[in-house]
Design a protein around this motif. Structure first.
Motif, PDB file in Angstrom:
ATOM      1  N   LYS A   1       0.804  -1.231  -0.149  1.00 11.79           N
ATOM      2  CA  LYS A   1      -0.292   0.502  -0.034  1.00 11.79           C
ATOM      3  C   LYS A   1       0.708   1.576  -0.235  1.00 11.79           C
ATOM      4  N   GLN A   2       2.007   1.124   0.513  1.00 17.03           N
ATOM      5  CA  GLN A   2       2.887   2.823   0.455  1.00 17.03           C
ATOM      6  C   GLN A   2       3.210   2.142  -0.631  1.00 17.03           C
ATOM      7  N   SER A   3       4.263   1.347  -1.266  1.00 18.54           N
ATOM      8  CA  SER A   3       4.393   1.094  -2.719  1.00 18.54           C
ATOM      9  C   SER A   3       3.885   1.834  -3.762  1.00 18.54           C
ATOM     10  N   VAL A   4       4.976   2.713  -4.285  1.00 16.00           N
ATOM     11  CA  VAL A   4       4.052   3.289  -6.126  1.00 16.00           C
ATOM     12  C   VAL A   4       2.879   1.585  -6.797  1.00 16.00           C
ATOM     13  N   HIS A   5       2.683   0.496  -5.853  1.00 18.70           N
ATOM     14  CA  HIS A   5       1.426   0.292  -6.844  1.00 18.70           C
ATOM     15  C   HIS A   5       0.359   0.288  -5.951  1.00 18.70           C
ATOM     16  N   GLY A   6       0.628   1.014  -4.518  1.00 16.58           N
ATOM     17  CA  GLY A   6      -0.749   0.609  -3.455  1.00 16.58           C
ATOM     18  C   GLY A   6      -1.671   1.684  -3.928  1.00 16.58           C
ATOM     19  N   ALA A   7      -1.201   3.270  -4.469  1.00 20.85           N
ATOM     20  CA  ALA A   7      -2.040   4.164  -5.365  1.00 20.85           C
ATOM     21  C   ALA A   7      -2.695   3.265  -6.104  1.00 20.85           C
ATOM     22  N   VAL A   8      -2.003   2.896  -6.741  1.00 23.60           N
ATOM     23  CA  VAL A   8      -2.951   2.474  -8.544  1.00 23.60           C
ATOM     24  C   VAL A   8      -3.831   1.319  -8.771  1.00 23.60           C
ATOM     25  N   LEU A   9      -3.073   0.282  -8.279  1.00 21.81           N
ATOM     26  CA  LEU A   9      -4.237  -1.349  -7.383  1.00 21.81           C
ATOM     27  C   LEU A   9      -5.194  -0.966  -6.997  1.00 21.81           C
ATOM     28  N   GLY A  10      -5.730  -1.049  -6.817  1.00 20.24           N
ATOM     29  CA  GLY A  10      -7.270  -0.775  -6.075  1.00 20.24           C
ATOM     30  C   GLY A  10      -7.361  -2.061  -5.120  1.00 20.24           C
ATOM     31  N   ASP A  11      -7.662  -1.626  -3.995  1.00 18.31           N
ATOM     32  CA  ASP A  11      -8.631  -3.007  -3.082  1.00 18.31           C
ATOM     33  C   ASP A  11      -8.370  -3.700  -3.946  1.00 18.31           C
ATOM     34  N   GLY A  12      -8.185  -4.997  -3.047  1.00 18.78           N
ATOM     35  CA  GLY A  12      -8.864  -6.065  -4.040  1.00 18.78           C
ATOM     36  C   GLY A  12      -7.038  -6.899  -5.085  1.00 18.78           C
ATOM     37  N   GLN A  13      -6.886  -6.410  -5.682  1.00 18.56           N
ATOM     38  CA  GLN A  13      -5.373  -6.442  -6.187  1.00 18.56           C
ATOM     39  C   GLN A  13      -4.183  -6.459  -6.288  1.00 18.56           C
ATOM     40  N   ARG A  14      -4.441  -6.197  -4.799  1.00 16.70           N
ATOM     41  CA  ARG A  14      -2.640  -5.648  -4.558  1.00 16.70           C
ATOM     42  C   ARG A  14      -2.006  -7.329  -4.599  1.00 16.70           C
ATOM     43  N   CYS A  15      -2.670  -8.473  -4.764  1.00 22.88           N
ATOM     44  CA  CYS A  15      -1.719  -9.348  -4.340  1.00 22.88           C
ATOM     45  C   CYS A  15      -1.814 -10.352  -5.407  1.00 22.88           C
ATOM     46  N   ILE A  16      -3.176 -10.771  -5.742  1.00 25.49           N
ATOM     47  CA  ILE A  16      -2.601 -12.094  -6.777  1.00 25.49           C
ATOM     48  C   ILE A  16      -2.899 -11.134  -8.681  1.00 25.49           C
ATOM     49  N   ILE A  17      -2.575  -9.465  -8.370  1.00 22.95           N
ATOM     50  CA  ILE A  17      -1.865  -9.772  -9.469  1.00 22.95           C
ATOM     51  C   ILE A  17      -0.491  -9.665  -9.757  1.00 22.95           C
TER      52      ILE A  17
END
Lengths: 209, 224
Positions: B42-58
């Motif tokens: 969530k703190q990374s550059v992906h945290g703001a771009v990826l929505g809730d629920g996308q952050r692990c399996i993507i």
């Protein structure tokens, strides 16, 4: 006083100067790429790589100039050993370097307009220019554009095999350069051969490197 | 509407909502064990771009929708493959990285076994693959980070014993070379390096010192 003969036409001297510059720059920049922690003569690693790439391509062009010029002018015969040279000429010349030179014997094969290299020079230049330089340049080109030759590089064992071939040849060239510079001092005087490769004129009895 | 119909409608809505938020629920399941990792993402550059629920399996794949607890950690693959980066970032990678180094395809591992370099090699700080910062804020750009005897790619300790460095016959980084790679400046055969240096030194000594020395001693004197 020894007679002066015109031994090195201008095109050969220009070729030799470019070749010498390329070899020296490539050895130093190559050493920095191989031992980046120990050598920083060209600044950053990236600069050393760029310098190495550009001078490598210049050396390819310079080699092609040498090949085409010598074939077209038939001066390639200077590099071809004859029956006299193998093995007798090689032995006589080696004996001169091992023994005769210290007793101030005359050079056994002084340069002439028709035959400017002694038997050892012919043999070593033929091996270096006819075999080792092409392999060095081809390995360098493959290393420079590995993706275009990926299948071939994979077939010989990958980039690491290519890199090792290139590295071993580079070291042999560095050793040859040292020996070449040293043997160039074995003319009538230490500086004679260095002057000759600049002016083109050499004493008819002097030794080349 | 009687009470039974009311319960059926509420139950149906719950099922629909549950299904639509299944990945969000999955993320919650992940965070049950990997909460700190999720916070880093969530703190990374992906945290703001990826929505809730996308952050692990993507990045780690749908097979991780199933719980994998109960196994030893050695049995669990991370499920991360570099191609997952390219699925989102593949459009102009050559152009952007070509400004930094030559042969971007070779460096970025688009071609076979010539390279296995991972994006996270240059884009994470302190070896934490989940805390990827924007490239403008943090990214390795110094070639010598990889192309040096202290390369970050090295798996063999750089300060191996002197004996190993002198008589070793293998590349210093066996893990990289196993994958067909050769990283100039990092990979070397110690014994070959040493033999080559010895050859150069012997040539200098043999020519200039020994042969040249004897020539100097036996030189013609004035008047001879």
């Amino acid at each position: 006083m020894a007679e002066k003969i015109y031994l090195h036409p201008v095109l050969e001297r220009v070729w030799h100067a470019i070749h010498a510059l390329c070899i020296v720059v490539l050895i130093i920049s190559g050493a920095q790429i191989h031992w980046p922690g120990a050598i920083h003569l060209f600044g950053s690693f990236q600069t050393a790589v760029s310098v190495h790439n550009w001078f490598g391509l210049l050396l390819v062009a310079d080699f092609l100039l040498w090949l085409i010029y010598n074939l077209a002018s038939r001066r390639i015969v200077h590099y071809i050993p004859n029956k006299r040279d193998i093995p007798n000429g090689l032995i006589v010349q080696a004996k001169f370097y091992i023994c005769g030179i210290f007793k101030h014997d005359p050079h056994p094969y002084p340069p002439t307009v028709d035959e400017k290299f002694n038997p050892l020079q012919k043999m070593s230049y033929l091996i270096f220019m006819g075999l080792m330089t092409p392999i060095l340049l081809i390995s360098g080109i493959l290393y420079l554009y590995p993706l275009y030759f990926a299948d071939f590089i994979t077939s010989i064992g990958g980039l690491k095999v290519l890199a090792v071939i290139h590295f071993i040849l580079a070291i042999i060239f560095a050793a040859f350069l040292i020996a070449h510079l040293y043997l160039a001092t074995t003319g009538h005087t230490i500086q004679d051969n260095f002057i000759s490769i600049v002016t083109g004129y050499a004493d008819s009895e002097e030794e080349e490197a | 509407m009687n009470r039974t119909h009311y319960y059926l409608i509420v139950l149906s809505m719950c099922i629909v909502l549950s299904c639509s938020n299944s990945s969000l629920a999955l993320e919650s399941k992940c965070s049950y064990c990997h909460g700190s990792v999720l916070e880093e993402v969530k703190q990374s550059v992906h945290g703001a771009v990826l929505g809730d629920g996308q952050r692990c399996i993507i990045c780690h794949g749908s097979q991780y929708e199933q719980p994998h607890y109960g196994k030893h950690i050695e049995e669990i693959e991370t499920g991360f493959e570099i191609n997952r980066c390219f699925s989102c970032h593949g459009s102009d990678l050559y152009a952007t990285h070509g400004e930094l180094f030559p042969q971007p395809p070779l460096h970025l591992n688009f071609k076979g076994d010539t390279s296995q370099t991972s994006c996270v090699t240059c884009h994470v700080e302190e070896k934490d693959p989940h805390l990827i910062k924007p490239a403008k804020i943090y990214a390795l750009k110094d070639c010598e980070e990889c192309h040096s005897s202290d390369s970050i790619l090295l798996t063999t300790p750089s300060k191996s014993s002197l004996k190993h460095q002198i008589i070793g016959t293998t590349f210093t980084n066996s893990e990289i070379t196993k994958r067909g790679q050769y990283v100039a400046g990092a990979n070397r055969i110690p014994i070959l390096d040493n033999l080559c240096i010895i050859l150069i030194i012997l040539t200098i000594i043999g020519a200039f010192v020994i042969h040249g020395g004897v020539r100097f001693i036996t030189r013609k004197r004035k008047g001879e």
